[in-house]
Design a protein around this motif. Sequence first.
Motif, PDB file in Angstrom:
ATOM      1  N   VAL A   1      31.010  45.023  93.598  1.00 41.40           N
ATOM      2  CA  VAL A   1      30.796  43.653  93.166  1.00 41.40           C
ATOM      3  C   VAL A   1      32.156  42.959  93.180  1.00 41.40           C
ATOM      4  N   MET A   2      32.218  41.824  93.827  1.00 41.85           N
ATOM      5  CA  MET A   2      33.468  41.059  93.925  1.00 41.85           C
ATOM      6  C   MET A   2      33.334  39.801  93.079  1.00 41.85           C
TER       7      MET A   2
ATOM      8  N   GLU B   1      37.645  33.910  81.544  1.00 44.53           N
ATOM      9  CA  GLU B   1      36.295  33.374  81.689  1.00 44.53           C
ATOM     10  C   GLU B   1      35.713  33.779  83.038  1.00 44.53           C
ATOM     11  N   PHE B   2      34.465  34.178  83.032  1.00 40.28           N
ATOM     12  CA  PHE B   2      33.770  34.513  84.268  1.00 40.28           C
ATOM     13  C   PHE B   2      33.497  33.249  85.070  1.00 40.28           C
ATOM     14  N   VAL B   3      33.777  33.306  86.364  1.00 44.30           N
ATOM     15  CA  VAL B   3      33.550  32.161  87.248  1.00 44.30           C
ATOM     16  C   VAL B   3      32.384  32.421  88.200  1.00 44.30           C
ATOM     17  N   ALA B   4      32.472  33.525  88.957  1.00 45.50           N
ATOM     18  CA  ALA B   4      31.425  33.815  89.937  1.00 45.50           C
ATOM     19  C   ALA B   4      31.550  35.249  90.407  1.00 45.50           C
ATOM     20  N   ALA B   5      30.448  35.786  90.922  1.00 39.62           N
ATOM     21  CA  ALA B   5      30.468  37.140  91.474  1.00 39.62           C
ATOM     22  C   ALA B   5      29.427  37.260  92.562  1.00 39.62           C
ATOM     23  N   THR B   6      29.689  38.170  93.486  1.00 43.80           N
ATOM     24  CA  THR B   6      28.765  38.396  94.590  1.00 43.80           C
ATOM     25  C   THR B   6      28.885  39.834  95.066  1.00 43.80           C
ATOM     26  N   THR B   7      27.854  40.279  95.746  1.00 45.29           N
ATOM     27  CA  THR B   7      27.955  41.498  96.519  1.00 45.29           C
ATOM     28  C   THR B   7      28.307  41.093  97.944  1.00 45.29           C
ATOM     29  N   TRP B   8      28.742  42.041  98.739  1.00 45.06           N
ATOM     30  CA  TRP B   8      29.147  41.702 100.102  1.00 45.06           C
ATOM     31  C   TRP B   8      27.971  41.195 100.931  1.00 45.06           C
ATOM     32  N   SER B   9      26.782  41.623 100.574  1.00 45.07           N
ATOM     33  CA  SER B   9      25.607  41.133 101.298  1.00 45.07           C
ATOM     34  C   SER B   9      25.304  39.682 100.972  1.00 45.07           C
ATOM     35  N   GLY B  10      25.806  39.207  99.831  1.00 47.54           N
ATOM     36  CA  GLY B  10      25.557  37.825  99.432  1.00 47.54           C
ATOM     37  C   GLY B  10      24.176  37.591  98.856  1.00 47.54           C
ATOM     38  N   ARG B  11      23.423  38.692  98.637  1.00 46.40           N
ATOM     39  CA  ARG B  11      22.052  38.503  98.152  1.00 46.40           C
ATOM     40  C   ARG B  11      21.991  38.313  96.641  1.00 46.40           C
ATOM     41  N   SER B  12      23.025  38.711  95.949  1.00 44.26           N
ATOM     42  CA  SER B  12      23.012  38.586  94.494  1.00 44.26           C
ATOM     43  C   SER B  12      24.283  37.887  94.057  1.00 44.26           C
ATOM     44  N   ILE B  13      24.151  36.613  93.711  1.00 41.52           N
ATOM     45  CA  ILE B  13      25.299  35.789  93.345  1.00 41.52           C
ATOM     46  C   ILE B  13      25.059  35.210  91.959  1.00 41.52           C
ATOM     47  N   TYR B  14      26.096  35.226  91.150  1.00 37.67           N
ATOM     48  CA  TYR B  14      26.012  34.659  89.812  1.00 37.67           C
ATOM     49  C   TYR B  14      27.201  33.737  89.581  1.00 37.67           C
ATOM     50  N   TYR B  15      26.972  32.727  88.749  1.00 35.67           N
ATOM     51  CA  TYR B  15      28.017  31.763  88.423  1.00 35.67           C
ATOM     52  C   TYR B  15      28.116  31.576  86.923  1.00 35.67           C
ATOM     53  N   GLY B  16      29.325  31.257  86.479  1.00 36.88           N
ATOM     54  CA  GLY B  16      29.500  30.838  85.111  1.00 36.88           C
ATOM     55  C   GLY B  16      28.874  29.467  84.912  1.00 36.88           C
ATOM     56  N   ASP B  17      28.426  29.203  83.716  1.00 34.67           N
ATOM     57  CA  ASP B  17      27.718  27.943  83.453  1.00 34.67           C
ATOM     58  C   ASP B  17      28.594  26.723  83.728  1.00 34.67           C
TER      59      ASP B  17
ATOM     60  N   TYR C   1      41.654  34.661  89.143  1.00 38.06           N
ATOM     61  CA  TYR C   1      41.842  36.059  89.502  1.00 38.06           C
ATOM     62  C   TYR C   1      40.640  36.585  90.267  1.00 38.06           C
ATOM     63  N   CYS C   2      40.920  37.314  91.306  1.00 40.00           N
ATOM     64  CA  CYS C   2      39.901  38.042  92.053  1.00 40.00           C
ATOM     65  C   CYS C   2      39.814  39.455  91.475  1.00 40.00           C
ATOM     66  N   ALA C   3      38.608  40.011  91.453  1.00 32.92           N
ATOM     67  CA  ALA C   3      38.437  41.350  90.894  1.00 32.92           C
ATOM     68  C   ALA C   3      37.314  42.086  91.613  1.00 32.92           C
TER      69      ALA C   3
ATOM     70  N   TYR D   1      26.299  42.407  84.033  1.00 33.66           N
ATOM     71  CA  TYR D   1      27.301  43.276  84.655  1.00 33.66           C
ATOM     72  C   TYR D   1      28.357  42.429  85.362  1.00 33.66           C
ATOM     73  N   ALA D   2      27.900  41.458  86.131  1.00 37.50           N
ATOM     74  CA  ALA D   2      28.810  40.638  86.933  1.00 37.50           C
ATOM     75  C   ALA D   2      29.792  39.857  86.070  1.00 37.50           C
ATOM     76  N   ALA D   3      29.344  39.438  84.896  1.00 40.35           N
ATOM     77  CA  ALA D   3      30.162  38.571  84.057  1.00 40.35           C
ATOM     78  C   ALA D   3      31.050  39.328  83.070  1.00 40.35           C
ATOM     79  N   THR D   4      30.978  40.656  83.077  1.00 41.68           N
ATOM     80  CA  THR D   4      31.748  41.452  82.118  1.00 41.68           C
ATOM     81  C   THR D   4      33.046  41.923  82.760  1.00 41.68           C
ATOM     82  N   ASP D   5      34.158  41.380  82.312  1.00 39.67           N
ATOM     83  CA  ASP D   5      35.433  41.692  82.977  1.00 39.67           C
ATOM     84  C   ASP D   5      35.807  43.157  82.837  1.00 39.67           C
TER      85      ASP D   5
END
Length: 129
Positions: free
Chosen positions: A33-34, A46-62, A95-97, A109-113
């Motif tokens: 997860v990137m 603060e969580f901003v955004a996350a994705t998998t390399w496939s791009g099928r599961s993307i989440y954003y901070g509010d 920051y990228c992670a 999961y995506a939003a937990t640093d």
Amino acid sequence: QVQLVESGGGLVQAGGSLRLSCAASGRSFSGYVMGWFRRAAGKEREFVAATTWSGRSIYYGDSVKGRFTISGDSVKDTIYLQMNSLKSEDTAAYYCAAAPPPPYYNRDYAATDAKYTYWGQGTQVTVSS
């Protein structure tokens, strides 16, 4: 040596746009997860955004939903964050992670640093009003 190297930060006027890049190297990030996080002066990360390399599961901070877009290029091993309609409150170090493949991937999961094991050095974004 695993590296996440961010670039693209800078100074921009409110309402403008920037695109951040994060180049990943040193190991295979397949299944990882990137994510992008940010920390403003005097505030918590603060969580901003996350994705998998496939791009099928993307989440954003509010606070960025509808204005920011995360994407990835698995050939280049690079993650992008397109930031539009920037506001002064977007001023922060970004920051990228990378988080290892989870048994179950969801927004929590995506939003937990703490889930992310690799971090870049950060790139500063300053939005002037």
